[in-house]
Design a protein around this motif. Sequence first.
Motif, PDB file in Angstrom:
ATOM      1  N   ILE A  29      -5.315 -28.713 -29.392  1.00 39.80           N
ATOM      2  CA  ILE A  29      -7.198 -28.865 -29.173  1.00 39.80           C
ATOM      3  C   ILE A  29      -7.682 -29.172 -27.776  1.00 39.80           C
ATOM      4  O   ILE A  29      -8.803 -28.364 -26.655  1.00 39.80           O
ATOM      5  CB  ILE A  29      -7.155 -29.278 -30.023  1.00 39.80           C
ATOM      6  CG1 ILE A  29      -7.314 -28.555 -31.791  1.00 39.80           C
ATOM      7  CG2 ILE A  29      -9.040 -28.997 -30.532  1.00 39.80           C
ATOM      8  CD1 ILE A  29      -7.090 -29.270 -33.027  1.00 39.80           C
ATOM      9  N   GLY A  30      -7.294 -30.245 -27.540  1.00 39.54           N
ATOM     10  CA  GLY A  30      -7.902 -30.259 -26.079  1.00 39.54           C
ATOM     11  C   GLY A  30      -7.781 -29.315 -25.522  1.00 39.54           C
ATOM     12  O   GLY A  30      -8.919 -29.365 -23.954  1.00 39.54           O
ATOM     13  N   VAL A  43      -5.307 -22.687 -32.775  1.00 40.73           N
ATOM     14  CA  VAL A  43      -3.624 -22.650 -33.233  1.00 40.73           C
ATOM     15  C   VAL A  43      -3.300 -24.245 -33.077  1.00 40.73           C
ATOM     16  O   VAL A  43      -2.527 -24.792 -34.191  1.00 40.73           O
ATOM     17  CB  VAL A  43      -2.454 -21.923 -31.796  1.00 40.73           C
ATOM     18  CG1 VAL A  43      -1.215 -22.909 -32.229  1.00 40.73           C
ATOM     19  CG2 VAL A  43      -2.547 -20.452 -31.241  1.00 40.73           C
ATOM     20  N   GLY A  44      -4.341 -25.341 -31.845  1.00 40.17           N
ATOM     21  CA  GLY A  44      -3.831 -26.316 -32.415  1.00 40.17           C
ATOM     22  C   GLY A  44      -4.427 -26.801 -33.540  1.00 40.17           C
ATOM     23  O   GLY A  44      -3.780 -28.061 -34.750  1.00 40.17           O
ATOM     24  N   GLY A  60      -5.360 -33.624 -22.681  1.00 37.53           N
ATOM     25  CA  GLY A  60      -5.187 -31.636 -22.380  1.00 37.53           C
ATOM     26  C   GLY A  60      -6.987 -31.301 -21.631  1.00 37.53           C
ATOM     27  O   GLY A  60      -6.743 -30.179 -21.450  1.00 37.53           O
ATOM     28  N   TRP A  61      -8.215 -31.766 -22.076  1.00 34.84           N
ATOM     29  CA  TRP A  61      -9.007 -31.090 -22.020  1.00 34.84           C
ATOM     30  C   TRP A  61      -9.497 -31.129 -20.055  1.00 34.84           C
ATOM     31  O   TRP A  61      -9.464 -29.477 -19.645  1.00 34.84           O
ATOM     32  CB  TRP A  61     -10.417 -32.389 -22.170  1.00 34.84           C
ATOM     33  CG  TRP A  61     -11.542 -31.431 -22.400  1.00 34.84           C
ATOM     34  CD1 TRP A  61     -11.986 -31.318 -20.837  1.00 34.84           C
ATOM     35  CD2 TRP A  61     -12.964 -31.002 -23.253  1.00 34.84           C
ATOM     36  NE1 TRP A  61     -13.501 -29.903 -21.509  1.00 34.84           N
ATOM     37  CE2 TRP A  61     -13.950 -30.821 -22.556  1.00 34.84           C
ATOM     38  CE3 TRP A  61     -12.896 -31.914 -24.563  1.00 34.84           C
ATOM     39  CZ2 TRP A  61     -14.981 -30.360 -23.796  1.00 34.84           C
ATOM     40  CZ3 TRP A  61     -13.702 -31.182 -25.516  1.00 34.84           C
ATOM     41  CH2 TRP A  61     -14.588 -31.231 -24.718  1.00 34.84           C
ATOM     42  N   GLY A  95      -6.193 -44.271 -31.929  1.00 35.09           N
ATOM     43  CA  GLY A  95      -6.643 -44.268 -30.876  1.00 35.09           C
ATOM     44  C   GLY A  95      -5.652 -43.223 -29.837  1.00 35.09           C
ATOM     45  O   GLY A  95      -6.721 -42.289 -29.043  1.00 35.09           O
ATOM     46  N   LEU A  96      -4.516 -43.944 -29.510  1.00 32.43           N
ATOM     47  CA  LEU A  96      -4.017 -42.793 -28.488  1.00 32.43           C
ATOM     48  C   LEU A  96      -3.742 -41.737 -28.945  1.00 32.43           C
ATOM     49  O   LEU A  96      -3.236 -40.444 -28.370  1.00 32.43           O
ATOM     50  CB  LEU A  96      -2.783 -43.826 -27.900  1.00 32.43           C
ATOM     51  CG  LEU A  96      -2.839 -45.204 -27.469  1.00 32.43           C
ATOM     52  CD1 LEU A  96      -1.871 -45.859 -27.164  1.00 32.43           C
ATOM     53  CD2 LEU A  96      -3.703 -45.138 -26.010  1.00 32.43           C
ATOM     54  N   ALA A  97      -3.490 -41.130 -29.911  1.00 28.79           N
ATOM     55  CA  ALA A  97      -3.143 -40.071 -30.731  1.00 28.79           C
ATOM     56  C   ALA A  97      -4.174 -39.169 -31.105  1.00 28.79           C
ATOM     57  O   ALA A  97      -4.305 -37.755 -30.074  1.00 28.79           O
ATOM     58  CB  ALA A  97      -2.611 -40.332 -32.456  1.00 28.79           C
ATOM     59  N   LEU A  98      -5.275 -40.079 -31.307  1.00 28.46           N
ATOM     60  CA  LEU A  98      -6.378 -38.827 -30.296  1.00 28.46           C
ATOM     61  C   LEU A  98      -7.029 -38.711 -28.894  1.00 28.46           C
ATOM     62  O   LEU A  98      -7.171 -37.835 -28.645  1.00 28.46           O
ATOM     63  CB  LEU A  98      -7.516 -39.986 -31.376  1.00 28.46           C
ATOM     64  CG  LEU A  98      -8.935 -39.220 -30.966  1.00 28.46           C
ATOM     65  CD1 LEU A  98      -9.132 -37.696 -31.455  1.00 28.46           C
ATOM     66  CD2 LEU A  98     -10.494 -40.082 -31.878  1.00 28.46           C
ATOM     67  N   ALA A  99      -6.529 -39.929 -28.059  1.00 31.57           N
ATOM     68  CA  ALA A  99      -7.264 -39.516 -26.931  1.00 31.57           C
ATOM     69  C   ALA A  99      -5.595 -38.564 -26.427  1.00 31.57           C
ATOM     70  O   ALA A  99      -6.734 -37.970 -25.207  1.00 31.57           O
ATOM     71  CB  ALA A  99      -6.137 -41.007 -26.218  1.00 31.57           C
ATOM     72  N   ALA A 100      -4.745 -37.982 -27.207  1.00 29.92           N
ATOM     73  CA  ALA A 100      -4.198 -36.726 -26.479  1.00 29.92           C
ATOM     74  C   ALA A 100      -5.403 -36.344 -26.116  1.00 29.92           C
ATOM     75  O   ALA A 100      -5.275 -34.774 -25.637  1.00 29.92           O
ATOM     76  CB  ALA A 100      -3.385 -36.755 -27.172  1.00 29.92           C
TER      77      ALA A 100
END
Length: 455
Positions: free
Chosen positions: A348-349, A324-325, A294-295, A285-290
């Motif tokens: 990506i964010g 790129v992401g 970024g957003w 979940g923390l990896a996805l929270a990145a």
Amino acid sequence: MTIGLVAIDSTVLATAIPTIVDELGDFSLFPWLFSIYLLTQAVTVPVYSKLSDMVGRKPIILLGIGIFLVGSVLCGLAWSMPALIVARAIQGIGAGAVQPTAVTIVGDIYTVAERARVQGYISAVWGIAAVVGPTLGGVFAQFGFWRGIFFINVPLGLFAAWLLVRHLRETVPRKQHKVDIAGAMLLMSTMSLLILGLLEGGHAWAWMSWQSIGCFGGGLALLISFVAVERRAAEPVFPLWVFSRRLLRQTVLISLGMGAILMGLTSYVPTYLEGSLGVAPIVAGLALAALTLGWPISAAWAGHLYLRFGFRFTILIGLAVAIVGAAVLVAFASTPSVWITGAACFIIGLGMGFMGASTIVSAQSSVGWSERGVATGANMFARSVGSAVGVAIFGAIANAIFGSTATQPGADDIIAGSTAVFAGVLVVAIVTAAAGLGMPKTTVPGSEPVEDLRP
């Protein structure tokens, strides 16, 4: 506060699902807790957006908060899984008013230069919710009081409503309106059938089953009827001029792609990391929270870019960064790494922040007060539809690989399926870039107030 209300509710439920199922049973029905919320939220957005242009933002957002809180209380009192699903549907109906109206108010009371910064604040709320929500849900579940995740909405919602009543003042031109009831009913029925078919096709039933044929066939027939009604309506609930204006049409297409990209990542990044590396859900979940970290960073900086170089340039920068992401995610998918996956999501964010802020602000800046709700709602509605389409597309891609294995696919199958999904995300990002290239080169208004409504 109102955005936070919806954002927390969108993330808090997932970690409490096992506890809810243990008490209420009906494990096979729990996916509807998410599907019904997304469905009712999506189909009501255009209706609320049009009503906010007719009667003002304040009554619509307060109505949305009220409905959302009623749904929250009913969720907390639910005695069975079907009852909880119905209550979640009511929550979604309220959420359909809250988020788009809040974003429209931002367009009303802030200058073009200020809006990107405020969009950054809104994105930061979602970023915080991505971390706080699952943690809060886990805490309530740990102590055996999952109903608290719904009851906590009541004081937060009442406080948000009090702030709006006290501080938001608007002057709405008073004139006789003719509410497009037929158009509203047809639109909600049309999108309910189409989104339901996309959400459940390939999961609850086969794509070529009578259920799918009924959803898509009935939805198409209703869509044709809706277009015919809107052409004759005095004040159409979803004006067709949204698609005839190039800037609005392109921002809607970009928002559609953004919704699909978000769904591809949020649905499969945790599964990919947990299934391939065996990491704990909180780590995945923390990896996805990145992504949500970024957003807001790029959203806050988007204003500097579009004021100097224009909306089209800023959107294209965001698309290039997102591509790129996504390419990094695909390139390293066969050798799973939490850090590389998190870094790719962060990149990506960043791209999504540039895109999200610029599409909303450019759409709002191209219309006056009386059309701003529709313009904002069209973009947010497109993002919801893109999410539903993303569920269908990426689900079909993953199931094509997972479906040939046992009920619980192994690590190699999860890596292969997730890699295919990430490649799909990359393709969607590239296709969305084509829509970005179609954006007109417009002059960005200055930093002076351009709205008809001030607090």
